[in-house]
Design an enzyme around this catalytic site. Structure first.
Site, PDB file in Angstrom:
ATOM      1  N   ALA A  18     -16.914   3.593  39.558  1.00 47.46           N
ATOM      2  CA  ALA A  18     -16.749   3.055  39.298  1.00 47.46           C
ATOM      3  C   ALA A  18     -18.188   2.028  38.027  1.00 47.46           C
ATOM      4  O   ALA A  18     -17.567   2.216  36.800  1.00 47.46           O
ATOM      5  CB  ALA A  18     -16.297   1.364  40.128  1.00 47.46           C
ATOM      6  N   HIS A 114      -8.707  10.301  43.746  1.00 49.07           N
ATOM      7  CA  HIS A 114      -7.645   8.921  43.664  1.00 49.07           C
ATOM      8  C   HIS A 114      -6.919   9.284  42.685  1.00 49.07           C
ATOM      9  O   HIS A 114      -5.959   8.704  42.225  1.00 49.07           O
ATOM     10  CB  HIS A 114      -8.213   8.123  43.590  1.00 49.07           C
ATOM     11  CG  HIS A 114      -9.422   7.803  45.244  1.00 49.07           C
ATOM     12  ND1 HIS A 114      -8.862   6.924  45.512  1.00 49.07           N
ATOM     13  CD2 HIS A 114     -10.195   7.561  44.725  1.00 49.07           C
ATOM     14  CE1 HIS A 114      -9.682   6.655  46.823  1.00 49.07           C
ATOM     15  NE2 HIS A 114     -10.860   6.953  46.065  1.00 49.07           N
ATOM     16  N   SER A 181     -21.916   4.495  42.875  1.00 52.58           N
ATOM     17  CA  SER A 181     -20.525   4.054  43.753  1.00 52.58           C
ATOM     18  C   SER A 181     -21.149   3.736  45.032  1.00 52.58           C
ATOM     19  O   SER A 181     -22.230   3.700  45.082  1.00 52.58           O
ATOM     20  CB  SER A 181     -20.310   6.157  44.458  1.00 52.58           C
ATOM     21  OG  SER A 181     -19.143   5.444  45.499  1.00 52.58           O
TER      22      SER A 181
END
Length: 238
Positions: A18, A114, A181
């Site tokens: 992210a 994901h 991360s």
């Protein structure tokens, strides 16, 4: 040191989380005070149960995310990674992110653990559409089925082919670089360890410390990814 390792490496794999996306203006789930967790709990909304039983909140939650995503864009760090792939400096990117920015920036060998928010698909017939359907509040497929983002929802298994490919890439790496991360979520946090077990140098670049820092050959904290990669690019050109 990292630029030197990148020059010497024959097979470099990058894992992004992210922190790579927040530099494009996208909120992450866990940052204190700013993450999405502080507004709505995705573990209650981003689920197949919500899609089936609380569908309007599910649709509006993901529509909000689609609108935010479509207003953002990849940053210089994404472009540099794409350039390095073209130059043969890195061989693949494993990403926990669903924004599609690596592909938008030009990277080809991207493993999306994901899924992607760039697409939605029908829960009934499987037909795919662009995410503009959600942006335009068109949540129903032409067949009458409900459209859902092409991402892994809470409680779902990650795609097996992506896991296999990510494992194989990690085993082949002689340099494994983590960018942004927290390394707190399985199975993504296993790939750096797999690489390390197979002899790779491990580099972890994250604003905050991670549980895997102790295994890393180099740790970089409190620095923006785009800035570090830009500096590295300068060194690589010398």
């Amino acid at each position: 040191m990292l630029s030197k390792w990148l020059k010497e490496s024959n097979y470099t794999v990058v894992l992004t989380g992210a922190g790579m996306s927040t530099e494009s203006g996208l909120p992450d789930f866990r940052s204190s005070g700013k993450g999405l967790w502080t507004k709505k709990d995705p573990s209650q909304i981003a689920t197949t149960e919500a899609l089936n039983q609380n569908v309007e909140e599910f649709f509006q939650f993901y529509r909000h995310r689609v609108l935010g995503l479509n207003e953002a864009k990849y940053h210089r760090g994404h472009e540099i990674l794409a350039n390095w792939e073209r130059e043969g400096r890195i061989q693949s990117i494993i990403t926990q992110n669903i924004d599609g920015f690596h592909t938008d920036a030009g990277s080809k060998n991207v493993i999306e653990l994901h899924g992607t928010m760039k697409k939605v698909h029908c829960q009934t017939c499987g037909r795919e559409y662009g995410n503009e359907r959600y942006a335009n509040e068109q949540f129903i497929c032409d067949c009458g089925g409900k459209l859902r983002p092409s991402v892994v929802l809470f409680g779902e298994m990650l795609p097996e082919d992506a896991l296999i490919q990510a494992t194989e890439e990690s085993e082949k790496a002689d340099l494994f670089i983590v960018l942004g991360s927290s390394l707190s979520v399985k199975p993504a946090n296993q790939f750096p360890l797999i690489a390390k077990q197979h002899g790779a140098k491990l580099v972890i670049m994250n604003l905050e410390p991670t549980e895997l820092d102790v295994y890393a050959d180099l740790v970089i904290h409190k620095r923006k990814i785009g800035a570090v990669l830009t500096e590295m690019e300068t060194f690589l050109d010398t």
